[in-house]
Write a protein that holds these residues in place. Structure first.
Motif, PDB file in Angstrom:
ATOM      1  N   GLU A 191       0.848  -1.192   0.000  1.00  0.00           N
ATOM      2  CA  GLU A 191       0.000   0.000   0.000  1.00  0.00           C
ATOM      3  C   GLU A 191       0.885   1.244   0.000  1.00  0.00           C
ATOM      4  N   PRO A 192       0.608   2.222  -0.852  1.00  0.00           N
ATOM      5  CA  PRO A 192       1.498   3.388  -0.941  1.00  0.00           C
ATOM      6  C   PRO A 192       1.521   4.229   0.332  1.00  0.00           C
ATOM      7  N   LEU A 193       2.699   4.682   0.668  1.00  0.00           N
ATOM      8  CA  LEU A 193       2.889   5.626   1.774  1.00  0.00           C
ATOM      9  C   LEU A 193       3.585   6.857   1.212  1.00  0.00           C
ATOM     10  N   ALA A 194       2.880   7.983   1.205  1.00  0.00           N
ATOM     11  CA  ALA A 194       3.442   9.246   0.712  1.00  0.00           C
ATOM     12  C   ALA A 194       4.063   9.989   1.895  1.00  0.00           C
ATOM     13  N   TRP A 195       5.366  10.163   1.853  1.00  0.00           N
ATOM     14  CA  TRP A 195       6.101  10.851   2.925  1.00  0.00           C
ATOM     15  C   TRP A 195       6.474  12.239   2.398  1.00  0.00           C
ATOM     16  N   ILE A 196       5.809  13.266   2.918  1.00  0.00           N
ATOM     17  CA  ILE A 196       6.008  14.620   2.404  1.00  0.00           C
ATOM     18  C   ILE A 196       6.927  15.390   3.342  1.00  0.00           C
ATOM     19  N   GLN A 197       8.111  15.699   2.874  1.00  0.00           N
ATOM     20  CA  GLN A 197       9.109  16.412   3.669  1.00  0.00           C
ATOM     21  C   GLN A 197       8.891  17.912   3.506  1.00  0.00           C
ATOM     22  N   ILE A 198       8.638  18.588   4.636  1.00  0.00           N
ATOM     23  CA  ILE A 198       8.356  20.024   4.603  1.00  0.00           C
ATOM     24  C   ILE A 198       9.361  20.814   5.424  1.00  0.00           C
ATOM     25  N   GLY A 199       9.690  20.328   6.622  1.00  0.00           N
ATOM     26  CA  GLY A 199      10.606  21.054   7.504  1.00  0.00           C
ATOM     27  C   GLY A 199      11.758  20.176   7.957  1.00  0.00           C
ATOM     28  N   SER A 200      12.749  20.798   8.585  1.00  0.00           N
ATOM     29  CA  SER A 200      13.936  20.056   9.039  1.00  0.00           C
ATOM     30  C   SER A 200      14.351  20.522  10.435  1.00  0.00           C
ATOM     31  N   VAL A 201      13.371  20.595  11.332  1.00  0.00           N
ATOM     32  CA  VAL A 201      13.630  21.065  12.694  1.00  0.00           C
ATOM     33  C   VAL A 201      14.628  20.162  13.412  1.00  0.00           C
ATOM     34  N   ALA A 202      14.592  18.853  13.127  1.00  0.00           N
ATOM     35  CA  ALA A 202      15.461  17.904  13.817  1.00  0.00           C
ATOM     36  C   ALA A 202      16.773  17.662  13.087  1.00  0.00           C
ATOM     37  N   GLY A 203      16.964  18.320  11.944  1.00  0.00           N
ATOM     38  CA  GLY A 203      18.217  18.167  11.218  1.00  0.00           C
ATOM     39  C   GLY A 203      18.000  18.148   9.721  1.00  0.00           C
ATOM     40  N   PRO A 204      19.000  18.583   8.939  1.00  0.00           N
ATOM     41  CA  PRO A 204      18.835  18.702   7.490  1.00  0.00           C
ATOM     42  C   PRO A 204      19.058  17.407   6.718  1.00  0.00           C
ATOM     43  N   ASP A 205      19.633  16.381   7.358  1.00  0.00           N
ATOM     44  CA  ASP A 205      20.025  15.176   6.625  1.00  0.00           C
ATOM     45  C   ASP A 205      19.518  13.925   7.334  1.00  0.00           C
ATOM     46  N   ILE A 206      19.345  12.856   6.550  1.00  0.00           N
ATOM     47  CA  ILE A 206      19.079  11.542   7.104  1.00  0.00           C
ATOM     48  C   ILE A 206      19.932  10.513   6.371  1.00  0.00           C
ATOM     49  N   THR A 207      20.123   9.365   7.007  1.00  0.00           N
ATOM     50  CA  THR A 207      20.689   8.202   6.337  1.00  0.00           C
ATOM     51  C   THR A 207      19.535   7.263   6.021  1.00  0.00           C
ATOM     52  N   LEU A 208      19.349   6.953   4.742  1.00  0.00           N
ATOM     53  CA  LEU A 208      18.215   6.152   4.299  1.00  0.00           C
ATOM     54  C   LEU A 208      18.715   4.804   3.791  1.00  0.00           C
ATOM     55  N   PRO A 209      18.495   3.734   4.563  1.00  0.00           N
ATOM     56  CA  PRO A 209      18.901   2.401   4.091  1.00  0.00           C
ATOM     57  C   PRO A 209      18.157   2.021   2.814  1.00  0.00           C
ATOM     58  N   SER A 210      18.852   1.456   1.869  1.00  0.00           N
ATOM     59  CA  SER A 210      18.250   1.156   0.569  1.00  0.00           C
ATOM     60  C   SER A 210      17.133   0.131   0.680  1.00  0.00           C
TER      61      SER A 210
ATOM     62  N   ASN B 281       6.161   0.232  -0.375  1.00  0.00           N
ATOM     63  CA  ASN B 281       5.795   1.172  -1.436  1.00  0.00           C
ATOM     64  C   ASN B 281       5.889   2.590  -0.882  1.00  0.00           C
ATOM     65  N   LEU B 282       7.121   3.047  -0.731  1.00  0.00           N
ATOM     66  CA  LEU B 282       7.415   4.340  -0.108  1.00  0.00           C
ATOM     67  C   LEU B 282       7.681   5.387  -1.176  1.00  0.00           C
ATOM     68  N   GLN B 283       7.002   6.511  -1.049  1.00  0.00           N
ATOM     69  CA  GLN B 283       7.181   7.623  -1.979  1.00  0.00           C
ATOM     70  C   GLN B 283       7.582   8.853  -1.168  1.00  0.00           C
ATOM     71  N   ILE B 284       8.853   9.216  -1.244  1.00  0.00           N
ATOM     72  CA  ILE B 284       9.355  10.382  -0.518  1.00  0.00           C
ATOM     73  C   ILE B 284       9.367  11.577  -1.458  1.00  0.00           C
ATOM     74  N   MET B 285       8.785  12.665  -1.005  1.00  0.00           N
ATOM     75  CA  MET B 285       8.722  13.876  -1.824  1.00  0.00           C
ATOM     76  C   MET B 285       8.812  15.094  -0.920  1.00  0.00           C
ATOM     77  N   GLY B 286       9.111  16.220  -1.499  1.00  0.00           N
ATOM     78  CA  GLY B 286       9.106  17.473  -0.754  1.00  0.00           C
ATOM     79  C   GLY B 286       7.941  18.335  -1.181  1.00  0.00           C
ATOM     80  N   SER B 287       7.650  19.328  -0.368  1.00  0.00           N
ATOM     81  CA  SER B 287       6.633  20.313  -0.735  1.00  0.00           C
ATOM     82  C   SER B 287       7.142  21.685  -0.316  1.00  0.00           C
ATOM     83  N   GLY B 288       7.277  22.556  -1.290  1.00  0.00           N
ATOM     84  CA  GLY B 288       7.798  23.888  -1.017  1.00  0.00           C
ATOM     85  C   GLY B 288       8.130  24.594  -2.321  1.00  0.00           C
ATOM     86  N   GLN B 289       8.846  25.701  -2.196  1.00  0.00           N
ATOM     87  CA  GLN B 289       9.213  26.466  -3.375  1.00  0.00           C
ATOM     88  C   GLN B 289      10.119  25.626  -4.276  1.00  0.00           C
TER      89      GLN B 289
END
Length: 315
Positions: free
Chosen positions: A227-246, A253-261
């Motif tokens: 089942e799709p999971l849409a992960w919308i990245q908007i802010g980075s209060v806890a830090g600007p970077d992550i390590t994402l295991p492949s 079914n992970l869909q990572i996207m941002g929302s902003g300018q």
């Protein structure tokens, strides 16, 4: 930002721009909110910042023209912001407001509300019976995201954050369940998995270590990982970077996207403003503005502000 720059900001008059612009006269009231986005632009940490100085802070405002028209407007993409006694408005970046609109409420809520409003209307389409997790729900934008997700049709909203006092208020704003992000990573991951493992959309204001722990917690707890999971990245209060295991990208079914300018066009963002402003002016959302006169901008810039409260500079 130094006190000298802020003082100069209060006194600076901006020159009229193109013919589509219109100057706000000194005798017409104008209010501008002190958003985190304003601070990050001023200190150069925002991803759109070009480091141009001198800089007039402020990204949006509400003001009345000399003809009496009340407008909400977004500043142009230059170093000339809205925290000044007069401002120049590009009418293509402005919307008219009803005459009886509370300008302080609109100034306080449009920017933080815009983040989730645009994300849920332009980046994803909420499915029927949608379940939404707001990661970082105790700040101004997160509190509004809980309300906006519910307003836009989410059947279930889970709110996650650290501040226990702020979390306790969120069920009254539309959250069905709250999850504390305080405690050890394993404990937090277990709670997130149980409460939000079946969500369709994550609105993420945190990123950093918080998201690193939340991603595997939610994905491994999903009843159906296809089942799709849409992960919308908007802010980075806890830090600007992550390590994402492949493996996370293959295992669900992970869909990572941002929302902003940039991820949403300026025209697309502006097209969403009238409907959001209408909901704010009608009292749909709970808003907690803290008005201060522009003359106190130096104090406002450095004073601690409780989560959920938004400083608004007034004439």
């Amino acid at each position: 930002m130094s006190a000298d720059v802020l003082t100069a900001t209060r006194r600076r008059r901006r020159r009229p721009g193109r013919r589509r612009s219109q100057e706000f006269r000194r005798h017409c009231p104008k209010v501008a909110a002190l958003h985190p986005r304003v601070r990050s632009s001023a200190d150069g940490s925002h991803y759109t910042s070009e480091g141009v100085l001198p800089l007039v802070p402020g990204i949006d405002a509400v003001g009345r023209t000399a003809e009496g028209e009340l407008l909400y407007f977004v500043a142009p993409d230059t170093a000339l912001g809205t925290m000044a006694e007069q401002a120049v408005v590009d009418r293509r970046r402005a919307i008219a407001l009803p005459p009886d609109t509370d300008p302080v409420a609109v100034a306080a809520a449009m920017n933080p509300g815009m983040s989730s409003w645009v994300a849920l209307r332009r980046r994803v389409a909420l499915p029927a019976g949608a379940r939404v997790l707001v990661l970082g729900a105790t700040g101004s934008a997160g509190r509004l995201a809980v309300q906006i997700a519910r307003h836009l049709g989410a059947e279930r909203v889970v709110a996650a954050g650290r501040d226990p006092g702020r979390l306790a208020l969120l069920p009254g704003l539309g959250a069905d369940e709250t999850v504390s992000l305080s405690g050890g990573p394993d404990q937090v991951a277990e709670h997130l998995g149980k409460s939000a493992g079946d969500v369709d959309v994550v609105i993420d204001y945190l990123w950093g270590a918080a998201t690193e722990h939340a991603l595997p917690a939610l994905l491994t707890a999903r009843p159906d990982r296809s089942e799709p999971l849409a992960w919308i990245q908007i802010g980075s209060v806890a830090g600007p970077d992550i390590t994402l295991p492949s493996y996370l990208l293959r295992a669900a079914n992970l869909q990572i996207m941002g929302s902003g300018q940039g991820s949403v066009t300026t025209a697309g963002i502006l097209a969403e403003l009238p409907s959001l402003a209408a909901e704010i002016t009608s009292g749909t959302f709970s808003i907690n503005p803290s008005p201060l006169p522009l003359s106190e901008v130096e104090r406002a810039w450095t004073m601690p502000t409780p989560p959920g409260l938004r400083v608004v500079l007034t004439p």
